[in-house]
Scaffold this active site. Structure first.
Site, PDB file in Angstrom:
ATOM      1  N   ILE A  12       0.832  -1.209   0.000  1.00  0.00           N
ATOM      2  CA  ILE A  12       0.000   0.000   0.000  1.00  0.00           C
ATOM      3  C   ILE A  12       0.867   1.260   0.000  1.00  0.00           C
ATOM      4  O   ILE A  12       1.874   1.330   0.693  1.00  0.00           O
ATOM      5  CB  ILE A  12      -0.913   0.006   1.256  1.00  0.00           C
ATOM      6  CG1 ILE A  12      -1.761  -1.267   1.317  1.00  0.00           C
ATOM      7  CG2 ILE A  12      -1.778   1.245   1.332  1.00  0.00           C
ATOM      8  CD1 ILE A  12      -2.706  -1.453   0.174  1.00  0.00           C
ATOM      9  N   ASP A  13       0.427   2.260  -0.750  1.00  0.00           N
ATOM     10  CA  ASP A  13       1.144   3.544  -0.738  1.00  0.00           C
ATOM     11  C   ASP A  13       0.427   4.538   0.186  1.00  0.00           C
ATOM     12  O   ASP A  13      -0.539   4.181   0.867  1.00  0.00           O
ATOM     13  CB  ASP A  13       1.308   4.094  -2.153  1.00  0.00           C
ATOM     14  CG  ASP A  13       0.006   4.438  -2.853  1.00  0.00           C
ATOM     15  OD1 ASP A  13      -1.044   4.575  -2.175  1.00  0.00           O
ATOM     16  OD2 ASP A  13       0.025   4.577  -4.084  1.00  0.00           O
ATOM     17  N   LEU A  14       0.882   5.759   0.216  1.00  0.00           N
ATOM     18  CA  LEU A  14       0.312   6.729   1.145  1.00  0.00           C
ATOM     19  C   LEU A  14      -1.132   7.102   0.821  1.00  0.00           C
ATOM     20  O   LEU A  14      -1.831   7.665   1.648  1.00  0.00           O
ATOM     21  CB  LEU A  14       1.191   7.994   1.244  1.00  0.00           C
ATOM     22  CG  LEU A  14       1.195   8.944   0.054  1.00  0.00           C
ATOM     23  CD1 LEU A  14       0.436  10.207   0.449  1.00  0.00           C
ATOM     24  CD2 LEU A  14       2.611   9.317  -0.289  1.00  0.00           C
ATOM     25  N   PHE A  15      -1.629   6.719  -0.349  1.00  0.00           N
ATOM     26  CA  PHE A  15      -3.020   6.964  -0.712  1.00  0.00           C
ATOM     27  C   PHE A  15      -3.923   5.788  -0.319  1.00  0.00           C
ATOM     28  O   PHE A  15      -5.093   5.743  -0.698  1.00  0.00           O
ATOM     29  CB  PHE A  15      -3.139   7.257  -2.205  1.00  0.00           C
ATOM     30  CG  PHE A  15      -2.325   8.456  -2.622  1.00  0.00           C
ATOM     31  CD1 PHE A  15      -2.647   9.734  -2.174  1.00  0.00           C
ATOM     32  CD2 PHE A  15      -1.212   8.296  -3.430  1.00  0.00           C
ATOM     33  CE1 PHE A  15      -1.881  10.825  -2.539  1.00  0.00           C
ATOM     34  CE2 PHE A  15      -0.446   9.389  -3.802  1.00  0.00           C
ATOM     35  CZ  PHE A  15      -0.775  10.659  -3.350  1.00  0.00           C
ATOM     36  N   GLN A  16      -3.348   4.801   0.383  1.00  0.00           N
ATOM     37  CA  GLN A  16      -4.070   3.650   0.926  1.00  0.00           C
ATOM     38  C   GLN A  16      -4.587   2.672  -0.125  1.00  0.00           C
ATOM     39  O   GLN A  16      -5.567   1.972   0.103  1.00  0.00           O
ATOM     40  CB  GLN A  16      -5.220   4.108   1.850  1.00  0.00           C
ATOM     41  CG  GLN A  16      -4.750   4.949   3.024  1.00  0.00           C
ATOM     42  CD  GLN A  16      -3.718   4.216   3.881  1.00  0.00           C
ATOM     43  OE1 GLN A  16      -3.976   3.140   4.360  1.00  0.00           O
ATOM     44  NE2 GLN A  16      -2.546   4.818   4.053  1.00  0.00           N
TER      45      GLN A  16
END
Length: 131
Positions: A12-16
């Site tokens: 997962i990246d910071l944008f979920q």
């Protein structure tokens, strides 16, 4: 052939949602599963033949998120003289929604000369088995 991927926190990246680059890893994992489901990878290694990706065209359809289970299906689409293509599709198992799909072009190379091989004989037969 299909491969199951469970989405973990490190996907997962910071944008979920799953970062776009991770899908390339999922597609690669499925190709590894394909080549190791039988003795094809061992056969390629014994003949000093490398299986290499030369192009990937990927379409991102829907986001995947933490705890999703994805299924990556892979099948041979086409064999040409010195290359072939696989169609790969990633779906979410809970709702069968298509998350991404890709056409992956590969070549087989002589590991000594690094030259692309003509897909013929047993090599072609082994690749065609993935239809």
């Amino acid at each position: 052939m299909s491969t199951i991927i469970k989405i973990r926190g490190y996907h997962i990246d910071l944008f979920q949602h799953v970062n776009n680059a991770r899908y390339l890893e999922f597609l690669e994992a499925a190709r590894w599963d394909l080549l190791t489901a039988d003795d094809t990878l061992e056969w390629l290694n014994s003949k000093a033949i490398g299986f290499v990706v030369v192009n990937i065209n990927i379409n991102y359809r829907h986001p995947a998120v933490l705890a999703d289970e994805l299924e990556v299906k892979s099948s041979l689409k086409e064999i040409r003289n010195k290359s072939g293509t696989f169609f790969q599709e990633i779906t979410r198992r809970s709702d069968n929604k298509i998350i991404a799909d890709a056409v992956t072009t590969f070549a087989c190379v002589d590991l000594k000369t690094q030259k692309a091989l003509v897909l013929e004989g047993e090599l072609k037969e082994r690749m065609e088995a993935y239809k």
